[in-house]
Design a protein around this motif. Structure first.
Motif, PDB file in Angstrom:
ATOM      1  N   LEU A 179     -13.551  -7.174  -5.191  1.00 62.38           N
ATOM      2  CA  LEU A 179     -13.570  -8.437  -5.931  1.00 62.38           C
ATOM      3  C   LEU A 179     -12.722  -8.386  -7.201  1.00 62.38           C
ATOM      4  CD1 LEU A 179     -14.626 -11.320  -6.007  1.00 62.38           C
ATOM      5  CD2 LEU A 179     -16.648 -10.485  -7.227  1.00 62.38           C
ATOM      6  N   PRO A 180     -12.754  -7.305  -7.990  1.00 57.82           N
ATOM      7  CA  PRO A 180     -11.882  -7.269  -9.174  1.00 57.82           C
ATOM      8  C   PRO A 180     -10.399  -7.400  -8.812  1.00 57.82           C
ATOM      9  CG  PRO A 180     -13.540  -5.554  -9.317  1.00 57.82           C
ATOM     10  CD  PRO A 180     -13.646  -6.121  -7.941  1.00 57.82           C
ATOM     11  N   VAL A 181      -9.975  -6.722  -7.752  1.00 52.63           N
ATOM     12  CA  VAL A 181      -8.577  -6.808  -7.317  1.00 52.63           C
ATOM     13  C   VAL A 181      -8.262  -8.217  -6.835  1.00 52.63           C
ATOM     14  CG1 VAL A 181      -6.884  -5.962  -5.642  1.00 52.63           C
ATOM     15  CG2 VAL A 181      -8.464  -4.361  -6.743  1.00 52.63           C
ATOM     16  N   PHE A 182      -9.186  -8.806  -6.082  1.00 46.99           N
ATOM     17  CA  PHE A 182      -9.008 -10.156  -5.557  1.00 46.99           C
ATOM     18  C   PHE A 182      -8.828 -11.162  -6.693  1.00 46.99           C
ATOM     19  CE2 PHE A 182     -10.870 -14.230  -4.215  1.00 46.99           C
ATOM     20  CZ  PHE A 182     -10.143 -14.487  -3.050  1.00 46.99           C
ATOM     21  N   MET A 183      -9.685 -11.081  -7.711  1.00 47.48           N
ATOM     22  CA  MET A 183      -9.605 -12.022  -8.823  1.00 47.48           C
ATOM     23  C   MET A 183      -8.321 -11.834  -9.630  1.00 47.48           C
ATOM     24  SD  MET A 183     -13.528 -12.365 -10.164  1.00 47.48           S
ATOM     25  CE  MET A 183     -13.042 -13.620 -11.343  1.00 47.48           C
ATOM     26  N   LYS A 184      -7.880 -10.588  -9.780  1.00 47.25           N
ATOM     27  CA  LYS A 184      -6.621 -10.342 -10.490  1.00 47.25           C
ATOM     28  C   LYS A 184      -5.442 -10.907  -9.709  1.00 47.25           C
ATOM     29  CE  LYS A 184      -7.999  -6.176 -13.074  1.00 47.25           C
ATOM     30  NZ  LYS A 184      -9.401  -6.025 -12.649  1.00 47.25           N
ATOM     31  N   ARG A 185      -5.502 -10.862  -8.383  1.00 47.08           N
ATOM     32  CA  ARG A 185      -4.458 -11.477  -7.555  1.00 47.08           C
ATOM     33  C   ARG A 185      -4.391 -12.978  -7.815  1.00 47.08           C
ATOM     34  NH1 ARG A 185      -2.504  -9.749  -2.299  1.00 47.08           N
ATOM     35  NH2 ARG A 185      -2.610  -7.479  -2.125  1.00 47.08           N
ATOM     36  N   VAL A 186      -5.554 -13.604  -7.862  1.00 45.94           N
ATOM     37  CA  VAL A 186      -5.613 -15.048  -8.077  1.00 45.94           C
ATOM     38  C   VAL A 186      -5.078 -15.406  -9.459  1.00 45.94           C
ATOM     39  CG1 VAL A 186      -7.144 -17.059  -8.203  1.00 45.94           C
ATOM     40  CG2 VAL A 186      -7.561 -15.282  -6.494  1.00 45.94           C
ATOM     41  N   LYS A 187      -5.371 -14.579 -10.427  1.00 39.39           N
ATOM     42  CA  LYS A 187      -4.956 -14.836 -11.807  1.00 39.39           C
ATOM     43  C   LYS A 187      -3.480 -14.550 -12.033  1.00 39.39           C
ATOM     44  CE  LYS A 187      -5.155 -15.343 -16.306  1.00 39.39           C
ATOM     45  NZ  LYS A 187      -5.161 -16.694 -16.916  1.00 39.39           N
ATOM     46  N   HIS A 188      -2.894 -13.643 -11.290  1.00 41.63           N
ATOM     47  CA  HIS A 188      -1.538 -13.144 -11.540  1.00 41.63           C
ATOM     48  C   HIS A 188      -0.516 -14.280 -11.645  1.00 41.63           C
ATOM     49  CE1 HIS A 188       1.817 -10.368 -11.511  1.00 41.63           C
ATOM     50  NE2 HIS A 188       2.380 -11.082 -10.543  1.00 41.63           N
ATOM     51  N   GLY A 189       0.255 -14.247 -12.729  1.00 39.36           N
ATOM     52  CA  GLY A 189       1.330 -15.202 -12.919  1.00 39.36           C
ATOM     53  C   GLY A 189       0.895 -16.608 -13.270  1.00 39.36           C
ATOM     54  N   SER A 190      -0.374 -16.784 -13.622  1.00 35.37           N
ATOM     55  CA  SER A 190      -0.886 -18.124 -13.911  1.00 35.37           C
ATOM     56  C   SER A 190      -1.490 -18.185 -15.308  1.00 35.37           C
ATOM     57  CB  SER A 190      -1.946 -18.524 -12.878  1.00 35.37           C
ATOM     58  OG  SER A 190      -2.579 -19.735 -13.239  1.00 35.37           O
ATOM     59  N   GLU A 191      -1.290 -19.300 -15.992  1.00 38.75           N
ATOM     60  CA  GLU A 191      -1.931 -19.521 -17.283  1.00 38.75           C
ATOM     61  C   GLU A 191      -3.347 -20.052 -17.125  1.00 38.75           C
ATOM     62  OE1 GLU A 191       0.583 -22.210 -19.437  1.00 38.75           O
ATOM     63  OE2 GLU A 191       1.778 -20.573 -20.280  1.00 38.75           O
ATOM     64  N   ASN A 192      -3.704 -20.487 -15.933  1.00 37.51           N
ATOM     65  CA  ASN A 192      -5.023 -21.066 -15.700  1.00 37.51           C
ATOM     66  C   ASN A 192      -6.120 -20.022 -15.873  1.00 37.51           C
ATOM     67  OD1 ASN A 192      -3.835 -23.535 -15.063  1.00 37.51           O
ATOM     68  ND2 ASN A 192      -3.635 -23.001 -12.903  1.00 37.51           N
ATOM     69  N   GLN A 193      -7.305 -20.480 -16.203  1.00 37.99           N
ATOM     70  CA  GLN A 193      -8.454 -19.593 -16.393  1.00 37.99           C
ATOM     71  C   GLN A 193      -9.194 -19.424 -15.076  1.00 37.99           C
ATOM     72  OE1 GLN A 193     -11.447 -21.087 -19.051  1.00 37.99           O
ATOM     73  NE2 GLN A 193     -12.475 -19.127 -19.249  1.00 37.99           N
ATOM     74  N   ILE A 194      -9.527 -18.186 -14.740  1.00 39.26           N
ATOM     75  CA  ILE A 194     -10.322 -17.886 -13.545  1.00 39.26           C
ATOM     76  C   ILE A 194     -11.713 -17.495 -14.026  1.00 39.26           C
ATOM     77  CG2 ILE A 194     -10.449 -16.581 -11.396  1.00 39.26           C
ATOM     78  CD1 ILE A 194      -7.848 -18.182 -11.787  1.00 39.26           C
ATOM     79  N   ARG A 195     -12.736 -18.220 -13.571  1.00 40.42           N
ATOM     80  CA  ARG A 195     -14.075 -17.993 -14.116  1.00 40.42           C
ATOM     81  C   ARG A 195     -15.136 -18.121 -13.040  1.00 40.42           C
ATOM     82  NH1 ARG A 195     -15.970 -21.775 -19.005  1.00 40.42           N
ATOM     83  NH2 ARG A 195     -16.568 -23.149 -17.314  1.00 40.42           N
TER      84      ARG A 195
END
Length: 374
Positions: free
Chosen positions: A111-127
């Motif tokens: 899950l930590p790797v998955f969430m970092k993938r989603v966040k990568h290159g984006s200014e949006n907040q993942i929460r």
């Protein structure tokens, strides 16, 4: 003992404001970007399609991957950009995603790797808005009827890592005079978390679950499932996104988070139960950020701020000043209040002593962002 993640839900929130007219195309782009980063359609062997049933609460435009024997949903509300894009994985969807990902790409994904993938290159907040952490105990001879009785009689106490007993609500579900599930803490909408303890072996066999064969192969299988929502889930998000951890370290982190709030202490033996002792052994190692939002004393600052916003009359007074004297008058009024505060003209006999005692009692609040209090 197995440690893992059951279901989870998270939102992708815009960093910048946008209008409702802009939001639909932005939300659709966020979903397409998510599919590309995660290869969701490839990994879970489905195609994105609009659904009319099984929607996410509050999200009116919702997609899934077609007819599947697991639940996954991606949605947004066209009228409310601030709600962001919501994505929910059921336990089975997440399990299959990890299994298929390993088979296709020859690497594990946590899950930590998955969430970092989603966040990568984006200014949006993942929460995260909800995450269920699970501790599965196989053949530990845990009797739920006996557990409930000892909890009820205070012979078994659930305490946190500071030795405090903060659980006020203990309920159970069962039939034929046999307890099947014990609930610790409140399950209401505003609750930041609760735990359910249940017979996973029975559940899988009775409902023909996808882990039925595993259930039939063991003598006993009791699951401790800690559900974290709201502010707790947000804090977990921050840790998963900002700290590197491999699979072993992630399990250590889960053990620490669960053990922070739920430690079972046997008063007769004056020691932790076997299952809590084993969990604490897994939790040893690198220390990760803790959750700090549960106790009523930690929410005291939050309540003070909430009173200023809704119950003190401050904002109605500001509105009156603004309407009578304009924005310039409102700014002068605000500067007057700040000067009055700085002079400490509001301090009465014993006020500072009481405030300093309060600050000492709430020193842990320094460890969380100010914004978490409002």
């Amino acid at each position: 003992m197995l440690i893992g993640i059951d279901e989870f839900t998270f939102t992708i929130l815009l960093k910048h404001k946008c209008s409702a007219l802009e939001w639909i195309s932005i939300a659709e782009h966020i979903i397409m970007d998510f599919l590309k980063k995660t290869q969701l359609e490839t990994v879970l062997q489905g195609s994105l399609q609009l659904v009319t049933t099984g929607k996410l609460q509050g999200y009116t435009t919702v997609y899934d991957l077609g007819v599947k024997d697991f639940y996954i949903a991606l949605g947004y509300n066209p009228a409310h950009p601030r709600m962001g894009v919501c994505i929910r994985f059921s336990a089975k969807a997440w399990l299959l995603y990890r299994i298929n990902f390993r088979e296709i790409y020859a690497e594990d994904i946590s899950l930590p790797v998955f969430m970092k993938r989603v966040k990568h290159g984006s200014e949006n907040q993942i929460r995260l808005s909800r995450i269920d952490m699970t501790i599965d105990y196989f053949n530990y001879a845990i009797d739920l009827n006996e557990m409930y009785e000892t909890l009820r009689d205070k012979n078994l106490v659930v305490c946190d890592d500071q030795g405090r007993s903060l659980i006020r609500t203990v309920n159970f579900y069962g039939k034929n005079q046999k307890i099947e599930t014990i609930y610790l803490g409140s399950k209401n909408e505003n609750s930041k978390g609760f735990m359910r303890i249940y017979n996973k072996k029975m559940e899988q066999i009775q409902h023909n679950g996808y882990r039925k064969q595993e259930a039939m192969a063991c003598q006993e299988w009791i699951r401790f499932e800690a559900v974290y929502k709201g502010a707790y889930a947000h804090l977990i998000s921050d840790t998963l996104l900002n700290i590197e951890m491999d699979e072993r370290e992630f399990k250590c982190y889960i053990a620490q988070i669960v053990a922070q709030k739920y430690r079972f202490f046997n008063k007769e033996n004056e020691d932790y139960t076997e299952y809590t002792a084993d969990l604490l052994n897994v939790a040893e190692g690198k220390e990760y950020p803790k959750l700090y939002c549960e106790s009523t004393r930690d929410n005291a600052l939050n309540r003070n701020i909430e009173h200023l916003r809704k119950g003190s009359g401050l904002f109605p007074t500001m509105y009156k000043v603004q309407q009578l004297y304009g924005n310039d008058g409102l700014n002068r009024f605000w500067k007057y209040l700040f000067r009055y505060y700085k002079k400490q003209a509001w301090v009465g006999n014993g006020t500072l002593k009481e405030l300093n005692l309060w600050l000492k009692k709430h020193e842990e609040l320094k460890k969380i962002p100010l914004e978490n209090n409002y």
